[in-house]
Design a protein around this motif. Structure first.
Motif, mmCIF file in Angstrom:
data_model
loop_
_atom_site.group_PDB
_atom_site.id
_atom_site.type_symbol
_atom_site.label_atom_id
_atom_site.label_comp_id
_atom_site.label_asym_id
_atom_site.label_seq_id
_atom_site.Cartn_x
_atom_site.Cartn_y
_atom_site.Cartn_z
ATOM 1 N N LEU A 257 3.297 -12.374 6.998
ATOM 2 C CA LEU A 257 1.926 -11.878 6.856
ATOM 3 C C LEU A 257 2.015 -10.433 6.401
ATOM 4 O O LEU A 257 2.435 -9.561 7.165
ATOM 5 C CB LEU A 257 1.190 -11.957 8.192
ATOM 6 N N THR A 258 1.649 -10.157 5.149
ATOM 7 C CA THR A 258 1.821 -8.807 4.608
ATOM 8 C C THR A 258 0.935 -8.621 3.384
ATOM 9 O O THR A 258 0.103 -9.473 3.079
ATOM 10 C CB THR A 258 3.315 -8.571 4.268
ATOM 11 N N GLY A 259 1.110 -7.519 2.678
ATOM 12 C CA GLY A 259 0.304 -7.249 1.489
ATOM 13 C C GLY A 259 0.836 -7.994 0.280
ATOM 14 O O GLY A 259 1.945 -8.526 0.303
ATOM 15 N N PRO A 260 0.041 -8.022 -0.805
ATOM 16 C CA PRO A 260 0.434 -8.808 -1.973
ATOM 17 C C PRO A 260 1.739 -8.321 -2.632
ATOM 18 O O PRO A 260 2.489 -9.111 -3.165
ATOM 19 C CB PRO A 260 -0.743 -8.671 -2.931
ATOM 20 N N ARG A 261 2.001 -7.018 -2.567
ATOM 21 C CA ARG A 261 3.185 -6.509 -3.263
ATOM 22 C C ARG A 261 4.467 -6.955 -2.562
ATOM 23 O O ARG A 261 5.391 -7.468 -3.198
ATOM 24 C CB ARG A 261 3.129 -4.992 -3.358
ATOM 25 N N VAL A 262 4.511 -6.791 -1.257
ATOM 26 C CA VAL A 262 5.666 -7.279 -0.507
ATOM 27 C C VAL A 262 5.695 -8.810 -0.581
ATOM 28 O O VAL A 262 6.750 -9.430 -0.637
ATOM 29 C CB VAL A 262 5.630 -6.778 0.949
ATOM 30 N N GLY A 263 4.504 -9.410 -0.654
ATOM 31 C CA GLY A 263 4.408 -10.857 -0.822
ATOM 32 C C GLY A 263 5.076 -11.317 -2.114
ATOM 33 O O GLY A 263 5.790 -12.327 -2.145
ATOM 34 N N ASP A 264 4.866 -10.557 -3.193
ATOM 35 C CA ASP A 264 5.511 -10.885 -4.466
ATOM 36 C C ASP A 264 7.029 -10.808 -4.347
ATOM 37 O O ASP A 264 7.762 -11.561 -4.987
ATOM 38 C CB ASP A 264 5.051 -9.914 -5.567
ATOM 39 N N LEU A 265 7.457 -9.881 -3.520
ATOM 40 C CA LEU A 265 8.897 -9.680 -3.327
ATOM 41 C C LEU A 265 9.510 -10.843 -2.546
ATOM 42 O O LEU A 265 10.537 -11.397 -2.940
ATOM 43 C CB LEU A 265 9.080 -8.368 -2.549
ATOM 44 N N VAL A 266 8.878 -11.235 -1.436
ATOM 45 C CA VAL A 266 9.480 -12.286 -0.608
ATOM 46 C C VAL A 266 9.409 -13.656 -1.295
ATOM 47 O O VAL A 266 10.225 -14.532 -1.011
ATOM 48 C CB VAL A 266 8.874 -12.350 0.821
ATOM 49 N N ALA B 81 -5.972 -8.294 3.214
ATOM 50 C CA ALA B 81 -7.249 -8.742 2.632
ATOM 51 C C ALA B 81 -7.465 -10.239 2.776
ATOM 52 O O ALA B 81 -8.509 -10.745 2.394
ATOM 53 C CB ALA B 81 -7.292 -8.353 1.157
ATOM 54 N N TYR B 82 -6.496 -10.940 3.369
ATOM 55 C CA TYR B 82 -6.535 -12.385 3.601
ATOM 56 C C TYR B 82 -6.377 -13.183 2.301
ATOM 57 O O TYR B 82 -6.665 -12.694 1.227
ATOM 58 C CB TYR B 82 -7.837 -12.865 4.281
ATOM 59 N N HIS B 83 -5.942 -14.439 2.452
ATOM 60 C CA HIS B 83 -5.988 -15.353 1.301
ATOM 61 C C HIS B 83 -7.412 -15.891 1.164
ATOM 62 O O HIS B 83 -8.135 -15.498 0.269
ATOM 63 C CB HIS B 83 -4.973 -16.484 1.479
ATOM 64 N N ASN B 84 -7.807 -16.777 2.064
ATOM 65 C CA ASN B 84 -9.183 -17.289 2.019
ATOM 66 C C ASN B 84 -9.848 -17.158 3.370
ATOM 67 O O ASN B 84 -9.886 -18.102 4.140
ATOM 68 C CB ASN B 84 -9.189 -18.741 1.530
ATOM 69 N N GLY B 85 -10.351 -15.945 3.631
ATOM 70 C CA GLY B 85 -10.972 -15.647 4.908
ATOM 71 C C GLY B 85 -12.420 -16.048 4.934
ATOM 72 O O GLY B 85 -12.858 -16.798 4.069
ATOM 73 N N PRO B 86 -13.191 -15.554 5.891
ATOM 74 C CA PRO B 86 -12.810 -14.591 6.931
ATOM 75 C C PRO B 86 -11.789 -15.166 7.915
ATOM 76 O O PRO B 86 -11.667 -16.377 8.041
ATOM 77 C CB PRO B 86 -14.140 -14.305 7.631
ATOM 78 N N TYR B 87 -11.071 -14.266 8.593
ATOM 79 C CA TYR B 87 -10.098 -14.666 9.596
ATOM 80 C C TYR B 87 -10.573 -14.373 11.012
ATOM 81 O O TYR B 87 -9.910 -14.732 11.973
ATOM 82 C CB TYR B 87 -8.748 -13.963 9.362
ATOM 83 N N MET B 88 -11.690 -13.651 11.164
ATOM 84 C CA MET B 88 -12.150 -13.314 12.513
ATOM 85 C C MET B 88 -13.025 -14.433 13.080
ATOM 86 O O MET B 88 -13.579 -15.244 12.336
ATOM 87 C CB MET B 88 -12.931 -12.004 12.503
ATOM 88 N N GLY B 89 -13.133 -14.420 14.387
ATOM 89 C CA GLY B 89 -13.992 -15.401 15.043
ATOM 90 C C GLY B 89 -13.331 -16.775 15.071
ATOM 91 O O GLY B 89 -12.162 -16.939 14.736
ATOM 92 N N PHE B 90 -14.116 -17.778 15.495
ATOM 93 C CA PHE B 90 -13.580 -19.132 15.662
ATOM 94 C C PHE B 90 -13.264 -19.761 14.312
ATOM 95 O O PHE B 90 -12.170 -20.262 14.092
ATOM 96 C CB PHE B 90 -14.588 -19.989 16.437
ATOM 97 N N GLU B 91 -14.231 -19.701 13.402
ATOM 98 C CA GLU B 91 -13.984 -20.304 12.095
ATOM 99 C C GLU B 91 -12.884 -19.542 11.359
ATOM 100 O O GLU B 91 -12.108 -20.130 10.613
ATOM 101 C CB GLU B 91 -15.275 -20.336 11.274
#
Lengths: 469, 460
Positions: A403-412, A424-434
């Motif tokens: 779980l990280t930012g897009p730049r480090v994501g490109d690296l891994v 910034a999430y992939h397809n959020g929101p990530y808060m709450g139940f949903e």
């Protein structure tokens, strides 16, 4: 040897103090990595600057405010189109940024005239907008411009505008964190209490430290509204400038991100006697705890239970399905700071995952105390990790997901590791139940994607086997 | 037809279309192999630019910061350079070049970069005797020019510092300017067809890094220290962007008598013709049949579209000056009417660019060219009702297009809201073909969404 000198750090041994591996029987009174200290130049750290902490994280979220950046054009260009915080007014805050376009002559003769003219132009071009944040930057701080004096003069001249000045040049402090602090303190000192909010409920809160990433704030507001609670100010997700001027009237401050906005909650307590209640707004279990705590404060326990029952009924089955797939999967959390302690136990309790390494860009000692208290033994905790350390840690912990930012994501990705955008999430929101379901779904999809398995296959070897070579 | 040239009247910027100088210097630096630039300033000056590159390329690039803090305002920040260079040298044993890129803060403080480099070179010699590690001073105060001039300054500084006289290589230097990897690939394709050996400064083709079974491939630039050294020993230099890289070629001409030619950025048929003629002249190699066929294919495709779909459509173009002017020239070849050109930064030389006079001569509708422009210039005109049928530019202008329902072709840098565009060329005959077809497909989708005679496409 719980503090660990990684192999890549032998030439910068002071890094040992920033890397901790938790062992049985230890607590943070014995070992706590050093944090909120200056980065060693040339280490390829992930940190940004304090201007970013003020503008990009907190101020730029406001949905009705001109963001005037007093400096060369880059500071405005680079903090525009770099965040995913929508609003309910067609995303004004995503669409515009303003710069005073500072040039060499201003460095020599001062930039105040340029600032004043730019402010007046900005209000003229968008006559419906009456609120403005001004940010100083490295250049304008060094030449000693006085933007507060300019703002005062313009307020007087135009009559119907309100301007807030944030003085946090990029070189101030050691990370984004300094900018959070400066903005918090400036706002409480200058703007809170300057406007009386309309009170519509006997139960009022400020929700502090959530920035509506992919609609988080709107999810949370739904729960509180169902409980009959009025949110006077959301600091600062989907908020308008004037909402935040009325923060002094809330009965309770509910705090999610204590790092970026704990300051203003503390000041509201000191100056206005408003109690502070820290909660976690990420996590399926945590969210239930949060609503119960707020309900208990107002005597609205029944209302809280109603909301919880309704939401749990809606999403429990999905959570369980994802839990079955995610159980035992190893994950790294490499984000800003607070998400380490918000997420580590939530991922374990809700989904049965194991958090094996965590890195914080700008967390302070108190953040590490919280995360180490909630985190596992054997987990690696790093302050301000840099690129070579990331590589080494991946080799040590062999995670299933980062779980990280897009730049480090490109690296891994090159190492066949999936990442999910932890900022910034992939397809959020990530808060709450949903949101918890969304996050579980994104992690599940990433881990079970066929692509990383395909990436590991060497087609030459496969072909060679088939032809019997 | 008329061409009105003016500077933006407002002094401030609403929605910038260009970035600051250090961003340009960083883009030049990532094109070099075994190179990590050290950005001398606050941490945001490199962190944001790395993010911007990642947004555009979906790749990670290594850029270091000297992490300048408050005390620097009083005591100067040269110690941070010393520490930064030594840390990089210690932890990255393959490193061969460190451009030291200044910013507004460190230029305002007045750090002595050259003096510090002399001192650090001695420190390096003591700790790593015999190791070759080039430190290059790149002065890019953010309050001058833009990323366009920043790129130019960086390529010039790198060339000045690294170029050295040796045996003639027989190669031709190609100063690409800030083009996309797809364009660089196209230059190499043309050279390969012509049998000409090029020295590409800077070769970004490898930015398109694969995910490999061995987990060993990462995005990097391919231009080496030797390529810069040998730029002094080339047959000549051809610069594809007047405002980005041509200064380095001119330096090589003055200093090492390497003839320098600055061509029109080869966007469109005529500009590509000129480009090939220059290569042919300089190398003595004829233009091969294969490229004549490519040219023919491009014209064939463009002719299918021009008077049927493009004629008299008004186009607004914004971005880097060489790109914008080149695209406007291309538009005129396919009967599109470039009526509004927005050129970034306050470089008054744009006003004297000869290509603008040529555009005026060929224009079939009145043209407006604004320099030192921002994107509000575009948005305001759209809101005031000016007819614009197509926008061409980078992704920072996306809301002007989407909110006002104007079809937009993303081109240049950054194009983060479309997948993989940077892998395709806009230069060369292939680029012309790609541009024409991309514009057409964009207009077709717009016709369908707006139900604007979309049935024409039934029988096209």
């Amino acid at each position: 040897m719980p503090l660990k000198l990684l192999k890549c750090d032998v030439t910068i041994p002071e890094r040992e103090k920033h890397v901790y591996i938790k062992e049985p029987g230890e607590d943070t009174t014995q070992y706590l990595p050093i944090s909120n200290a200056a980065t060693i130049p040339g280490t390829l750290s992930e940190r940004g600057c304090s201007y970013c902490g003020a503008k990009l994280v907190i101020g730029g979220v406001l949905k009705d405010t001109i963001q005037m950046i007093h400096g060369p054009v880059g500071c405005a260009y680079d903090t525009w189109h770099t965040k995913r915080y929508p609003s309910d007014n067609d995303n004004f805050q995503l669409k515009y940024v303003w710069s005073t376009n500072l040039k060499e002559k201003h460095i020599v003769f001062g930039g105040e005239k340029q600032l004043k003219q730019s402010i007046i132009e900005a209000f003229q071009e968008m006559p419906d907008i009456k609120r403005m944040f001004i940010y100083t930057t490295c250049a304008t701080a060094l030449i000693g411009d006085d933007p507060k004096a300019v703002a005062k003069a313009v307020e007087k001249e135009l009559g119907d505008v309100d301007i807030f000045v944030v003085e946090c040049p990029g070189f101030a402090g050691v990370s984004q964190s300094k900018g959070h602090h400066v903005l918090n303190m400036g706002w409480i000192n200058e703007k809170v209490g300057t406007l009386e909010p309309t009170i519509t409920s006997p139960y009022t809160i400020n929700f502090i430290g959530d920035y509506n990433i992919q609609g988080d704030s709107q999810v949370l507001e739904k729960y509180f509204h169902k409980m009959g609670i009025q949110i006077i100010a959301h600091f600062t997700g989907n908020a308008s400038y004037d909402d935040l001027r009325g923060m002094h009237r809330a009965q309770l401050n509910v705090v999610n991100c204590a790092r970026s906005a704990g300051y203003i909650a503390n000041e509201l307590k000191k100056r206005y006697g408003i109690p502070r209640l820290d909660i976690d707004s990420w996590g399926f279990e945590y969210c239930q705890d949060a609503l119960r705590k707020v309900g208990a404060f107002f005597g609205l326990e029944d209302k809280a239970e109603e909301v919880i029952a309704e939401e749990v009924a809606k999403y429990k089955e999905q959570m369980e399905w994802y839990r079955a797939g995610l159980k035992g999967k190893k994950v790294c959390i490499w984000t800003g700071g607070p998400r380490l302690w918000h997420w580590t136990k939530a991922l374990e309790d809700d989904l049965g995952m194991t958090v094996v390494a965590m890195s914080s860009k700008f967390g302070h000692q108190e953040d590490f105390e919280k995360v180490i208290a909630r985190g596992n033994e054997g987990t690696i905790y790093i302050d301000d990790a840099n690129e070579l350390e990331f590589f080494e840690v991946l080799e040590m912990v062999k995670p299933d997901l980062v779980l990280t930012g897009p730049r480090v994501g490109d690296l891994v990705k090159k190492l066949h590791l999936p990442y999910i955008n932890g900022h910034a999430y992939h397809n959020g929101p990530y808060m709450g139940f949903e949101g918890s379901v969304n996050m579980a779904r994104d992690m599940y999809n990433a881990i079970y994607s066929p692509l990383m398995k395909l990436a590991a296959i060497d087609v030459r070897e496969k072909a060679a086997l088939e032809v019997g070579v | 037809m008329s061409l009105e040239l003016k500077q933006k009247e407002r002094c401030g910027i609403i929605n910038p279309m260009y970035n600051c100088q250090p961003a340009g210097a960083q883009f030049a630096s990532i094109g070099i192999k075994d190179c990590i630039p050290l950005v001398h300033g606050g941490q945001g000056c490199s962190m944001f630019v790395r993010l911007l590159f990642a947004q555009h390329f979906k790749e990670n690039f290594e850029i270091a910061s000297s992490s300048v803090h408050e005390e620097a305002a009083v005591f100067g920040a040269v110690k941070r350079i010393e520490e930064g260079v030594m840390t990089l040298a210690q932890r990255y044993p393959d490193l061969r070049v460190i451009p030291i890129i200044t910013t507004c803060s460190t230029e305002t403080i007045g750090d002595d970069i050259e003096g510090t480099i002399r001192k650090v070179n001695k420190m390096l010699e003591a700790e790593f005797p015999g190791r070759e590690l080039h430190l290059v001073a790149v002065h890019t105060p953010s309050y001058n020019g833009s990323h366009v001039s920043g790129y130019n300054v960086a390529v010039q500084s790198l060339t000045k510092t690294l170029a050295k006289k040796g045996e003639p290589t027989g190669k031709i230097n190609f100063f690409t300017g800030w083009l996309n990897p797809g364009d660089v690939k196209q230059i190499k394709h043309i050279l390969s067809e012509m049998g000409v050996e090029g020295n590409i400064l800077l070769d970004t083709e490898t930015f398109d890094a694969p995910t490999m079974p061995g987990k060993d491939a990462f995005a990097y630039g391919s231009t080496t220290v030797e390529d810069f050294e040998n730029s002094a020993n080339a047959k000549g230099s051809i610069s594809l962007c007047k405002y980005q890289g041509a200064s380095a070629a001119n330096f090589l001409q003055t200093q090492f008598q390497v003839p320098s030619v600055v061509t029109n950025t080869p966007i469109g048929i005529k500009n590509t013709d000129l480009f090939l003629e220059e290569i042919s002249k300089m190398s003595g190699q004829p233009i091969p049949d294969s490229l004549v066929e490519e040219r023919g294919r491009a014209i064939d495709a463009m002719a299918d579209l021009a008077h049927m779909f493009f004629a008299n459509k008004k186009v607004a173009i914004f971005g880097d000056p060489d790109l914008v002017i080149g695209l406007a020239q291309f538009c005129q070849e396919v009967e599109l009417e470039p009526t509004l050109l927005l050129l970034g930064d306050d470089n008054s030389a744009y006003a004297k660019d000869e290509r603008l006079a040529e555009l005026e001569k060929n224009a079939t509708a009145p043209m407006e060219v604004i320099w030192n422009a921002d994107l509000w210039e575009l948005e305001r005109r759209v809101k005031e009702g000016q007819q614009i049928d197509l926008i061409m530019g980078h992704s920072k202008g996306r809301y002007v297009a989407t909110d006002n329902k104007i079809p937009m072709v993303r081109v240049g840098f950054p194009t983060f809201d479309r997948a993989g565009l940077w892998k395709y060329p806009v230069i060369g005959y292939k680029g012309a073909e790609w541009l024409a077809e991309t514009i057409a497909n964009t207009l077709f989708v717009d016709m369908e969404y707006k139900k604007n005679k979309e049935w024409i496409l039934n029988v096209w």
